[in-house]
Write a protein that holds these residues in place. Structure first.
Motif, PDB file in Angstrom:
ATOM      1  N   GLY A 160       0.917  -3.164  -5.774  1.00  0.00           N
ATOM      2  CA  GLY A 160       0.909  -4.620  -5.741  1.00  0.00           C
ATOM      3  C   GLY A 160       1.345  -5.113  -4.380  1.00  0.00           C
ATOM      4  N   GLN A 161       2.401  -5.882  -4.366  1.00  0.00           N
ATOM      5  CA  GLN A 161       2.922  -6.452  -3.121  1.00  0.00           C
ATOM      6  C   GLN A 161       3.297  -5.367  -2.113  1.00  0.00           C
ATOM      7  OE1 GLN A 161       6.374  -8.875  -3.795  1.00  0.00           O
ATOM      8  NE2 GLN A 161       6.548  -9.546  -1.653  1.00  0.00           N
ATOM      9  N   MET A 162       3.704  -4.218  -2.606  1.00  0.00           N
ATOM     10  CA  MET A 162       4.130  -3.136  -1.720  1.00  0.00           C
ATOM     11  C   MET A 162       3.037  -2.718  -0.748  1.00  0.00           C
ATOM     12  SD  MET A 162       5.795   0.479  -2.915  1.00  0.00           S
ATOM     13  CE  MET A 162       5.379   1.994  -2.092  1.00  0.00           C
ATOM     14  N   MET A 163       1.779  -2.797  -1.149  1.00  0.00           N
ATOM     15  CA  MET A 163       0.678  -2.400  -0.288  1.00  0.00           C
ATOM     16  C   MET A 163       0.062  -3.581   0.451  1.00  0.00           C
ATOM     17  SD  MET A 163       0.063   0.837   0.099  1.00  0.00           S
ATOM     18  CE  MET A 163       1.851   0.913   0.355  1.00  0.00           C
ATOM     19  N   GLU A 164       0.839  -4.642   0.567  1.00  0.00           N
ATOM     20  CA  GLU A 164       0.431  -5.790   1.382  1.00  0.00           C
ATOM     21  C   GLU A 164       1.378  -6.006   2.555  1.00  0.00           C
ATOM     22  OE1 GLU A 164      -1.538  -8.190  -2.421  1.00  0.00           O
ATOM     23  OE2 GLU A 164       0.311  -8.935  -1.500  1.00  0.00           O
ATOM     24  N   GLY A 165       2.381  -5.135   2.674  1.00  0.00           N
ATOM     25  CA  GLY A 165       3.385  -5.310   3.719  1.00  0.00           C
ATOM     26  C   GLY A 165       3.762  -3.993   4.356  1.00  0.00           C
ATOM     27  N   SER A 166       5.072  -3.802   4.559  1.00  0.00           N
ATOM     28  CA  SER A 166       5.568  -2.646   5.306  1.00  0.00           C
ATOM     29  C   SER A 166       5.699  -1.383   4.472  1.00  0.00           C
ATOM     30  CB  SER A 166       6.933  -2.978   5.920  1.00  0.00           C
ATOM     31  OG  SER A 166       6.814  -4.016   6.866  1.00  0.00           O
ATOM     32  N   TYR A 183       6.293   5.025   0.765  1.00  0.00           N
ATOM     33  CA  TYR A 183       5.464   4.741   1.940  1.00  0.00           C
ATOM     34  C   TYR A 183       6.339   3.963   2.929  1.00  0.00           C
ATOM     35  CZ  TYR A 183       1.365   5.451  -1.154  1.00  0.00           C
ATOM     36  OH  TYR A 183       0.443   5.943  -2.034  1.00  0.00           O
ATOM     37  N   TRP A 184       6.324   4.403   4.198  1.00  0.00           N
ATOM     38  CA  TRP A 184       7.152   3.682   5.161  1.00  0.00           C
ATOM     39  C   TRP A 184       6.560   3.844   6.553  1.00  0.00           C
ATOM     40  CZ3 TRP A 184       9.696  -0.255   4.142  1.00  0.00           C
ATOM     41  CH2 TRP A 184      10.755  -0.748   4.925  1.00  0.00           C
ATOM     42  N   ARG A 228       6.366  -1.849  14.382  1.00  0.00           N
ATOM     43  CA  ARG A 228       5.277  -2.652  14.941  1.00  0.00           C
ATOM     44  C   ARG A 228       3.926  -2.352  14.305  1.00  0.00           C
ATOM     45  NH1 ARG A 228       6.418  -0.976  21.079  1.00  0.00           N
ATOM     46  NH2 ARG A 228       6.590   1.010  19.938  1.00  0.00           N
ATOM     47  N   LEU A 229       3.842  -1.297  13.529  1.00  0.00           N
ATOM     48  CA  LEU A 229       2.582  -0.937  12.883  1.00  0.00           C
ATOM     49  C   LEU A 229       2.212  -1.967  11.826  1.00  0.00           C
ATOM     50  CD1 LEU A 229       3.192   2.894  12.417  1.00  0.00           C
ATOM     51  CD2 LEU A 229       1.729   1.799  14.132  1.00  0.00           C
ATOM     52  N   ASP A 230       0.890  -2.093  11.548  1.00  0.00           N
ATOM     53  CA  ASP A 230       0.436  -3.083  10.569  1.00  0.00           C
ATOM     54  C   ASP A 230       0.473  -2.550   9.144  1.00  0.00           C
ATOM     55  OD1 ASP A 230      -1.684  -1.300  10.655  1.00  0.00           O
ATOM     56  OD2 ASP A 230      -3.241  -2.847  10.676  1.00  0.00           O
ATOM     57  N   ALA A 231       0.808  -1.269   8.973  1.00  0.00           N
ATOM     58  CA  ALA A 231       0.843  -0.681   7.632  1.00  0.00           C
ATOM     59  C   ALA A 231       1.683   0.585   7.683  1.00  0.00           C
ATOM     60  CB  ALA A 231      -0.578  -0.348   7.160  1.00  0.00           C
TER      61      ALA A 231
END
Length: 521
Positions: free
Chosen positions: A186-192, A332-333, A338-341
Motif C-alpha cells: 500500500g502506502q509503503m510502496m509509494e514512498g521510501s 525495503y529501504w 536521495r533515491l526515488d525508491a
C-alpha cells in the motif's frame, strides 16, 4: 525443419495461441477465453503440477532443480570470482507460481511510472496499474479501498499467524527508525519503503497459484484448449506476420495456427530464445548460428536484469516453527535517502539457508536467514543462443555486480541486514550471528562475491520502449512483426522493486485488455 524429428501438421486452428502457461500466460489465456467466440490454445512445455510438493508452500525449496524447474545456469561471472549462478524458473501449468515463495509484491509507484515514461503510454502508470490490482486481488488484510481489491480471482493475505521471528523483525526495524506498515503493497510502496508482514498467495495453508486462480475455473470451457508437454520451437511466419507456432509434442514436430494473434509468455529466457530461433533478434547473433534474419531487433536478449542477494544467518537458541512457507516478514529501504525508491530488499526465511560452498561457513542446525538483496540493480546482462535447435540451452550472462554501484549497495544491504538481525529485538530467540559476522571491507566484498545468489527474478530481455533496444511497443506488439505480442517479465524496461509475480499478473491482464481493445475497469 528446425526442431527435428517427424512433422505432423494439426488441422485444427485457433484464434489465439498463448505460448507458456506461467504467471502471465495463464492470465492472458483465461481472459481471452472469457470471449465465448474466441478459440484459445494455451501451450506449456511442462506438465500439470498438483502434488504436495507444490500445494504445500513450505516445500518450495524441494522444487528447485526438479522437473518443475527449467534449472537454468548462468555463465561464469568474473564479478563473482568465476562463479556460475543457479537460475531457477518455474516449468509447468502455473510456472513460477508453482515453485516460488508466493510473495505478492506489487512493485514501487516509481516502477510503473517509469514503464509509462519509457512506453509513452499512461496506461502503464501507477494510477492505471492500481485499477488492475483492484481487479486482480481478493484482499484479506487491513482494508484499503484506495489501493486494494476484495473481489478479484487471486486470494492475497498477510501471514495468518506470524511466527515470533517475523514479529521480532518488524520490531527491530521500528527500533532502527524504519516505519512499519500494515502491508508492503500500500502506502509503503509509494514512498521510501519500510517493513511489513509479507503479503502471500496462500489460502488455508495451501499455495494459491495463478493457474488455480485463472485457468482451473475455466479448464472445461469448450473454447480453451490446454496443451501441456509441448515445447514451442519457433514462430511460424508468413513474411513478417505471425500465423502460428511450431512445437515438439511427444517427440514430433507439430504446427498450430492462429487466425488472430500469437502471444509469447515463456519468460525472460525462453521468450527471447524463441524469437531468435525464429529469425527475430540481433543480426550477428542469428548469423553465428546460421539463422536467416527475418526481422533485426538488436534488443532481443539484451538488458537482462535480476535481483541478487546475500544470505546472512543467525543461530536460534532453540528450534522454532516455520510459518507460511517460511517467509513472513520483509524490509525495503534505501541505501541513499536521495533515491526515488528503496534499492535494498530484505526477505526473511525462518530456516537456515546453506551458503554457497565458496563462503566456507556451514549453517547452524537451527536458525534463520535474512537475504540482503538489491532491489534496483544497475548491472545488465545478456542472453546468447547456445545453438539453433529448440533443445540447445541458452547462454545466460547475468553480469551480476558488474556495476560498481551494485557493490556499494550490496555492502549497505548486508550492513543493514546485520544491524537488523543483531537487534535486541531478537534476544529471546537468537543465540549468535553465524554468517557473515564483522569483517573488513575487503573481506566483506569477497563474502558478497562468494555468497551472491539470485531471487530468480529474471526479466527485461525483450523490453518495452521506444529506443533502439526496445523489442515491443506500448501495446506489447513486437516491432516489425504483425500479430505477435509478448506478455511476461521480459517486457519490463526495468526490474520492479520486489518479487516479480504480481507485476507479471498485471502484464497478463493488460495484455489481454490490449488484445481485446478494452481498458481496465
Amino acid at each position: 525443419m528446425r526442431c527435428g524429428g517427424l512433422m505432423k501438421t494439426v488441422a485444427q486452428g485457433f484464434d489465439y495461441i498463448v505460448c507458456g502457461a506461467g504467471t502471465a500466460g495463464c492470465v492472458v489465456a483465461a481472459r481471452l477465453a472469457d470471449q465465448p467466440d474466441a478459440r484459445v490454445l494455451l501451450i506449456e512445455a511442462g506438465d500439470h503440477c498438483a502434488g504436495p510438493e507444490v500445494t504445500d508452500p513450505a516445500q518450495w525449496p524441494a522444487n528447485l532443480g526438479s522437473a518443475r524447474d527449467w534449472a537454468f545456469e548462468g555463465e561464469s561471472n568474473q564479478h563473482l570470482d568465476g562463479r556460475r549462478l543457479a537460475l531457477s524458473m518455474g516449468k509447468g501449468l502455473g510456472g513460477g507460481s508453482n515453485i516460488n515463495v508466493m510473495v505478492w509484491a506489487r512493485g514501487h509507484q516509481s516502477d510503473w511510472d517509469f514503464f509509462a515514461a519509457e512506453s509513452g503510454d499512461a496506461g502503464w502508470g501507477y494510477a492505471s496499474v492500481l485499477d488492475y490490482y483492484r481487479r486482480i486481488e481478493s484482499w484479506h488484510g487491513h482494508p484499503d479501498a484506495d489501493r486494494r481489491g476484495v473481489s478479484g480471482p487471486l486470494y492475497i493475505a498477510p501471514a495468518a499467524a506470524p511466527q515470533p521471528l517475523a514479529l521480532a523483525t518488524l520490531e527491530a526495524a521500528r527500533r532502527l527508525g524504519i516505519p512499519v506498515f500494515g502491508s508492503a503493497n500500500g502506502q509503503m510502496m509509494e514512498g521510501s519503503g519500510g517493513a511489513a508482514l509479507t503479503d502471500l498467495c496462500i489460502r488455508n495453508g495451501r499455495r494459491a497459484s495463478i493457474y488455480d486462480a485463472y485457468i482451473a475455473p475455466r479448464r472445461h470451457c469448450p473454447n480453451l484448449t490446454i496443451l501441456p508437454g509441448a515445447l514451442v520451437s519457433r514462430i511460424l511466419l508468413e513474411g513478417k506476420r505471425a500465423i502460428g507456432v511450431e512445437a515438439i509434442v511427444d517427440g514430433q514436430c507439430q504446427r498450430f495456427y492462429a487466425t488472430s494473434e500469437v502471444i509469447l509468455s515463456m519468460g525472460a529466457v525462453n521468450t527471447p530464445k524463441t524469437l531468435m530461433q525464429s529469425g527475430i533478434g540481433p543480426e550477428d547473433e542469428l548469423r553465428v548460428h546460421q539463422i536467416e534474419p527475418i526481422n533485426v531487433l538488436p534488443g532481443v536478449g539484451q538488458n537482462h536484469q535480476d535481483h541478487v542477494a546475500f544470505g546472512c544467518t543467525w543461530e536460534y537458541q532453540r528450534p522454532l516453527s516455520i510459518g507460511s512457507g517460511g517467509c513472513e516478514a520483509t524490509v525495503y529501504w534505501k541505501s541513499d535517502p536521495r533515491l526515488d525508491a528503496p534499492d535494498l530488499l530484505h526477505c526473511q526465511l525462518q530456516f537456515p539457508v546453506p551458503s554457497p560452498p565458496e563462503v566456507g561457513i556451514a549453517p547452524p542446525d537451527h536458525g534463520w536467514t535474512m537475504f540482503a538483496g538489491l532491489a534496483r540493480p544497475l548491472s545488465r546482462g545478456r542472453l546468447r543462443l547456445g545453438g539453433a535447435g529448440p533443445m540447445d540451452r541458452m547462454r545466460i550472462e547475468p553480469h551480476s555486480l558488474s556495476a560498481p554501484e551494485d557493490m556499494e549497495a550490496a555492502l549497505a544491504s548486508v550492513e543493514l541486514c546485520r544491524t537488523l538481525g543483531n537487534s535486541p529485538a531478537f534476544d529471546d530467540l537468537v543465540k549468535r550471528e553465524v554468517i557473515p559476522r564483522q569483517q573488513a571491507r575487503r573481506d566483506m566484498e569477497r563474502f558478497i562475491r562468494h555468497s551472491a545468489v539470485t531471487y530468480w527474478h529474471q526479466s527485461c530481455t525483450a523490453k518495452m520502449g521506444r529506443d533502439e533496444l526496445s523489442v515491443v511497443d506500448h501495446e506489447l506488439r513486437v516491432y516489425g512483426i504483425e500479430r505477435l505480442r509478448i506478455a511476461d517479465a521480459s517486457i519490463m524496461p526495468r526490474i520492479t522493486v520486489g518479487n516479480t509475480m504480481a507485476p507479471c499478473v498485471v502484464i497478463g491482464e493488460r495484455a489481454a485488455d490490449l488484445i481485446m481493445g478494452t481498458t481496465a475497469s
